[in-house]
Design a protein around this motif. Structure first.
Motif: not given
Ligand code: GRF
Length: 192
Positions: A10-17, A82-85, A102-107, A171-176
């Protein structure tokens, strides 16, 4: 044929990147489609940069029609990430892709999850609770926010002087670092 992933964001998409970068040279798996509910989402630009097709839908299309499912099936999508959806996934879509979303959650779920717990709301809540550590959770998706079976969790330390930006960054470092790798492991195991 490669296994085909669709990303919802839904947003920036850094995880999608990171996912698009990770699978760019894979012989087995590709990101085949990026979908969003937000026509202004930066993730659309990122997908264009990788020449990955995109689709924007609205609430009516997503919840009242089968158009998104038809599109996924027509494009032979095997798996959904799902990546920030931010919208809840309708039951019809979960039934169309059982065990394949699957989804990723920042907690560190089950803490700091559920409706309204996204973005800065999560990090602010973690800090307000005085937690000594934060983390991420990668999980399967069911009909409720942040409740599907957990697949992977990783943790980071929160220092006394950490501000919101620091906590978000950790958190973002870990997600990526982990999301592309974990997605790859799961998708390798599913049947085409
Ligand atoms: C991430 O923190 C993810 O955990 C959450 O939404 C955020 C998406 O960030 N579900 P980005 O758009 O991938 O930068």
């Amino acid at each position: 044929m490669k296994k085909r992933i669709a990303i919802f964001a839904s947003g920036s998409g850094s995880n999608a990147q990171k996912l698009m970068e990770h699978f760019k040279r894979s012989n087995e798996i590709e990101i085949s489609l990026v979908l969003t509910n937000n026509a202004d989402a930066y993730v659309l630009q990122r997908a264009d940069n990788f020449e990955i097709p995109t689709h924007v839908f609205d609430k009516n299309e997503f919840y009242k029609t089968e158009e998104v499912i038809d599109l996924l099936k027509n494009l032979e999508i095997d798996f959904i990430v799902l990546a920030g959806f931010l919208w809840l996934i309708p039951k019809s879509l979960i039934n169309a892709y059982p065990g394949r979303i699957v989804n990723i959650h920042p907690a560190l779920l089950p803490k700091f999850g559920g409706k309204g717990m996204y973005g800065d709301h999560v990090h602010n809540a973690v800090m307000a609770a005085g937690e000594a550590e934060g983390g991420i959770t990668i999980h399967y998706v069911d009909e409720n926010y942040d409740e599907g079976e957990y697949i992977y969790q990783a943790r980071y330390r929160i220092d006394k002087n950490d501000n919101l930006e620091m906590v978000k960054f950790k958190g973002q470092q870990l997600e990526h670092q982990h999301y592309p790798r974990v997605v790859e492991t799961i998708v390798k195991k599913i049947k085409k």
